[in-house]
Design a protein around this motif. Sequence first.
Motif, mmCIF file in Angstrom:
data_model
loop_
_atom_site.group_PDB
_atom_site.id
_atom_site.type_symbol
_atom_site.label_atom_id
_atom_site.label_comp_id
_atom_site.label_asym_id
_atom_site.label_seq_id
_atom_site.Cartn_x
_atom_site.Cartn_y
_atom_site.Cartn_z
ATOM 1 N N PRO A 113 7.908 -1.752 14.193
ATOM 2 C CA PRO A 113 9.021 -2.249 14.799
ATOM 3 C C PRO A 113 8.641 -3.223 15.104
ATOM 4 C CG PRO A 113 7.655 0.113 15.943
ATOM 5 C CD PRO A 113 7.018 -0.698 14.565
ATOM 6 N N ASP A 114 7.853 -3.461 14.817
ATOM 7 C CA ASP A 114 7.751 -5.324 14.890
ATOM 8 C C ASP A 114 8.013 -6.208 14.098
ATOM 9 O OD1 ASP A 114 5.376 -5.054 13.102
ATOM 10 O OD2 ASP A 114 4.276 -5.952 14.370
ATOM 11 N N GLY A 115 9.188 -5.270 12.781
ATOM 12 C CA GLY A 115 8.995 -5.681 11.237
ATOM 13 C C GLY A 115 8.000 -6.563 10.492
ATOM 14 N N ALA A 116 7.038 -6.519 10.970
ATOM 15 C CA ALA A 116 6.076 -7.488 10.012
ATOM 16 C C ALA A 116 5.553 -6.872 9.054
ATOM 17 C CB ALA A 116 4.385 -7.625 11.025
ATOM 18 N N HIS A 117 5.367 -5.445 8.312
ATOM 19 C CA HIS A 117 5.686 -4.650 7.541
ATOM 20 C C HIS A 117 6.911 -3.229 7.423
ATOM 21 C CE1 HIS A 117 1.468 -5.605 8.995
ATOM 22 N NE2 HIS A 117 1.549 -6.623 7.419
ATOM 23 N N ALA A 118 6.212 -3.484 5.482
ATOM 24 C CA ALA A 118 7.199 -1.786 5.168
ATOM 25 C C ALA A 118 6.248 -1.087 5.346
ATOM 26 C CB ALA A 118 8.316 -2.317 4.538
ATOM 27 N N TYR A 119 6.054 -0.073 5.109
ATOM 28 C CA TYR A 119 5.398 0.818 4.687
ATOM 29 C C TYR A 119 6.304 1.725 2.764
ATOM 30 C CZ TYR A 119 1.882 0.074 7.926
ATOM 31 O OH TYR A 119 0.591 -0.017 8.400
ATOM 32 N N VAL A 120 5.450 1.389 1.848
ATOM 33 C CA VAL A 120 6.518 2.777 0.604
ATOM 34 C C VAL A 120 5.723 3.915 0.626
ATOM 35 C CG1 VAL A 120 7.297 2.267 -1.361
ATOM 36 C CG2 VAL A 120 7.829 0.509 0.616
ATOM 37 N N THR A 121 5.773 4.664 0.091
ATOM 38 C CA THR A 121 5.460 6.137 -0.556
ATOM 39 C C THR A 121 5.816 6.164 -1.976
ATOM 40 O OG1 THR A 121 7.533 7.622 -0.144
ATOM 41 C CG2 THR A 121 5.794 7.234 1.051
ATOM 42 N N ASP A 122 5.128 6.351 -2.822
ATOM 43 C CA ASP A 122 4.573 6.516 -4.285
ATOM 44 C C ASP A 122 4.246 7.717 -4.617
ATOM 45 O OD1 ASP A 122 4.195 6.320 -6.553
ATOM 46 O OD2 ASP A 122 2.477 5.666 -7.049
ATOM 47 N N ASN A 123 5.341 8.533 -5.253
ATOM 48 C CA ASN A 123 5.933 10.200 -4.955
ATOM 49 C C ASN A 123 5.309 10.291 -6.243
ATOM 50 O OD1 ASN A 123 7.811 12.626 -5.942
ATOM 51 N ND2 ASN A 123 6.495 12.884 -4.088
ATOM 52 N N SER A 124 3.779 10.110 -6.985
ATOM 53 C CA SER A 124 3.063 10.493 -7.541
ATOM 54 C C SER A 124 1.099 11.240 -7.901
ATOM 55 C CB SER A 124 2.337 9.336 -9.019
ATOM 56 O OG SER A 124 2.258 8.137 -7.938
ATOM 57 N N ILE A 132 3.525 -3.471 3.182
ATOM 58 C CA ILE A 132 4.179 -4.787 2.466
ATOM 59 C C ILE A 132 3.978 -5.807 3.561
ATOM 60 C CG2 ILE A 132 6.532 -5.942 1.302
ATOM 61 C CD1 ILE A 132 6.569 -3.222 -0.154
ATOM 62 N N ASN A 133 3.979 -7.070 3.213
ATOM 63 C CA ASN A 133 4.209 -7.582 4.287
ATOM 64 C C ASN A 133 5.212 -8.487 3.960
ATOM 65 O OD1 ASN A 133 4.078 -10.365 5.554
ATOM 66 N ND2 ASN A 133 1.455 -10.095 5.561
ATOM 67 N N THR A 134 6.545 -8.358 5.724
ATOM 68 C CA THR A 134 7.478 -8.452 5.483
ATOM 69 C C THR A 134 7.874 -9.939 4.924
ATOM 70 O OG1 THR A 134 7.798 -8.040 7.793
ATOM 71 C CG2 THR A 134 8.684 -6.073 5.501
ATOM 72 N N ALA A 135 6.298 -10.699 5.539
ATOM 73 C CA ALA A 135 6.784 -12.469 5.788
ATOM 74 C C ALA A 135 6.716 -13.230 3.982
ATOM 75 C CB ALA A 135 5.687 -12.722 6.722
ATOM 76 N N THR A 136 5.906 -12.273 3.312
ATOM 77 C CA THR A 136 5.718 -12.602 2.064
ATOM 78 C C THR A 136 6.404 -11.639 1.092
ATOM 79 O OG1 THR A 136 3.558 -11.851 1.977
ATOM 80 C CG2 THR A 136 3.790 -13.529 3.033
ATOM 81 N N ASN A 137 6.644 -10.773 1.466
ATOM 82 C CA ASN A 137 7.216 -9.554 0.223
ATOM 83 C C ASN A 137 5.927 -9.631 -0.795
ATOM 84 O OD1 ASN A 137 9.627 -8.750 1.537
ATOM 85 N ND2 ASN A 137 10.584 -10.720 1.041
ATOM 86 N N THR A 138 4.795 -9.463 -0.093
ATOM 87 C CA THR A 138 3.833 -8.610 -0.815
ATOM 88 C C THR A 138 2.735 -7.905 -0.234
ATOM 89 O OG1 THR A 138 1.683 -10.814 0.660
ATOM 90 C CG2 THR A 138 3.374 -11.430 -1.437
ATOM 91 N N VAL A 139 2.468 -6.939 -1.646
ATOM 92 C CA VAL A 139 1.390 -5.952 -1.182
ATOM 93 C C VAL A 139 0.221 -5.972 -0.253
ATOM 94 C CG1 VAL A 139 0.467 -4.084 -1.958
ATOM 95 C CG2 VAL A 139 2.554 -4.893 -2.923
ATOM 96 N N ALA A 140 0.216 -5.913 0.926
ATOM 97 C CA ALA A 140 -0.967 -6.232 2.226
ATOM 98 C C ALA A 140 -2.229 -5.364 1.701
ATOM 99 C CB ALA A 140 -0.535 -6.142 3.646
ATOM 100 N N ALA A 141 -1.615 -4.105 1.425
ATOM 101 C CA ALA A 141 -3.186 -2.773 1.083
ATOM 102 C C ALA A 141 -2.204 -1.327 0.859
ATOM 103 C CB ALA A 141 -3.419 -2.450 2.928
ATOM 104 N N THR A 142 -2.835 -1.138 0.108
ATOM 105 C CA THR A 142 -2.736 0.671 -0.678
ATOM 106 C C THR A 142 -3.602 1.561 0.221
ATOM 107 O OG1 THR A 142 -1.622 -0.527 -2.656
ATOM 108 C CG2 THR A 142 -2.835 1.678 -2.316
ATOM 109 N N ILE A 143 -3.018 2.123 0.531
ATOM 110 C CA ILE A 143 -3.212 3.423 1.344
ATOM 111 C C ILE A 143 -3.347 4.593 0.791
ATOM 112 C CG2 ILE A 143 -3.544 4.373 3.525
ATOM 113 C CD1 ILE A 143 -1.909 2.302 5.085
ATOM 114 N N PRO A 144 -4.600 5.333 0.250
ATOM 115 C CA PRO A 144 -4.474 6.777 -0.287
ATOM 116 C C PRO A 144 -3.913 8.146 0.817
ATOM 117 C CG PRO A 144 -7.140 5.958 0.263
ATOM 118 C CD PRO A 144 -5.271 5.181 0.736
ATOM 119 N N VAL A 145 -3.242 8.982 0.094
ATOM 120 C CA VAL A 145 -2.908 10.110 1.023
ATOM 121 C C VAL A 145 -2.703 11.418 0.171
ATOM 122 C CG1 VAL A 145 -1.758 8.259 2.251
ATOM 123 C CG2 VAL A 145 -0.642 9.069 1.122
ATOM 124 N N ALA A 146 -2.411 12.307 -0.051
ATOM 125 C CA ALA A 146 -2.680 13.368 -0.843
ATOM 126 C C ALA A 146 -1.253 12.869 -1.476
ATOM 127 C CB ALA A 146 -1.995 14.609 -0.392
#
Length: 375
Positions: A113-124, A132-146
Amino acid sequence: MYRNFEGCTTIVTIERPHSLSRRSRATAVLGVGALAGAMILTGTVGTAAADTVTTTIPVAAYPAAVAITPDGAHAYVTNQGSGTVSVIDTATNTATPVTIAAGANLIGVAITPDGAHAYVTDNSASGTVSVINTATNTVAATIPVASYPLAVAITPDGAHAYVTNPRSKSVSVIETANPTATPVTITVPSDAGRVAISPDGARAYVTNYEGNTVSVINTATNTVDPTPIAVGAHPSGVAFTPSGARAYVANSAGGTVSVIDTANPTATPVTIAVSGNPVGVAITPDGTHAYVTDNGGNTVSVIDIATNTVAATKIAVGSWPDGVAITPDGARAYVANWNGSSVSVISINPTPTSDGSLEGLGSLDIFGSLGIFGS
């Protein structure tokens, strides 16, 4: 438009357009005798122009989903076939690719909601969500899920991201303030497809593609309501009205949209026939219309939410449209054309009033403006 009064000697007509699709007319009737100085105002309202595709933006291979920043300045588009996210400048409608991971199968995207980050799923099989840090358009973190995560939605307070994992029939809940923490895992009755969060943040609605249902998650307890809501065949996209009173579900195999009364989820949803293979759905910020992509017909259907009727004319877009998002001002819809490697931009025309009123005319000093009584 004016009325003809006997005894009138002068008729002055002023026409003031105040939008592309509506206009108001003020008519001053000036006369002598019994009607001297009388003024009549009448209103006429035109028919809204049809929504049109104003531009098509090339992006990378197989764009799947679209999310727009809260300020409306940028649209983030996942490109399933290239491992990139295209960032569109909505002022110029030009796209810049941001590489997330070469060969990654990127599908879902949501913006905080603050526009600071975009969360993107990798369907693999690796099963990750990139932040993604939207100010720099770089990946700030990678989070493991299922494995094979599909869609993602973020709560209105920005505290949590809900990620669907179809193959494991689960939803991962990420704490956005602590992305290194292990996400909470919620089991749902059937494969978890797409997800939407209610405007008050209290519920997450998850479509169950094979189960033909929608699972409802209580976000305070992260528990699933025991009875899912039955909808049409192979539900895909889901979106809430701004009031949260209804949820619209695109049923990809049934050519229909199910409308859920969120206050009474046990009631049978209203079914709207839209034809084709409806996949994505987005609702205008004013809550008046729902835009539904037809993945098989290369069109977008527009539903009038007040009447739950479909506009007779569908909007032609690119090949195999999938995700759709609407700008915060409600002026444009961005549609990801999966097989067209492009994004269609639809100009949304305002809906005129139908009561013949002078809405939008404002205060008009008709005599002063005309200089009729000037010195």
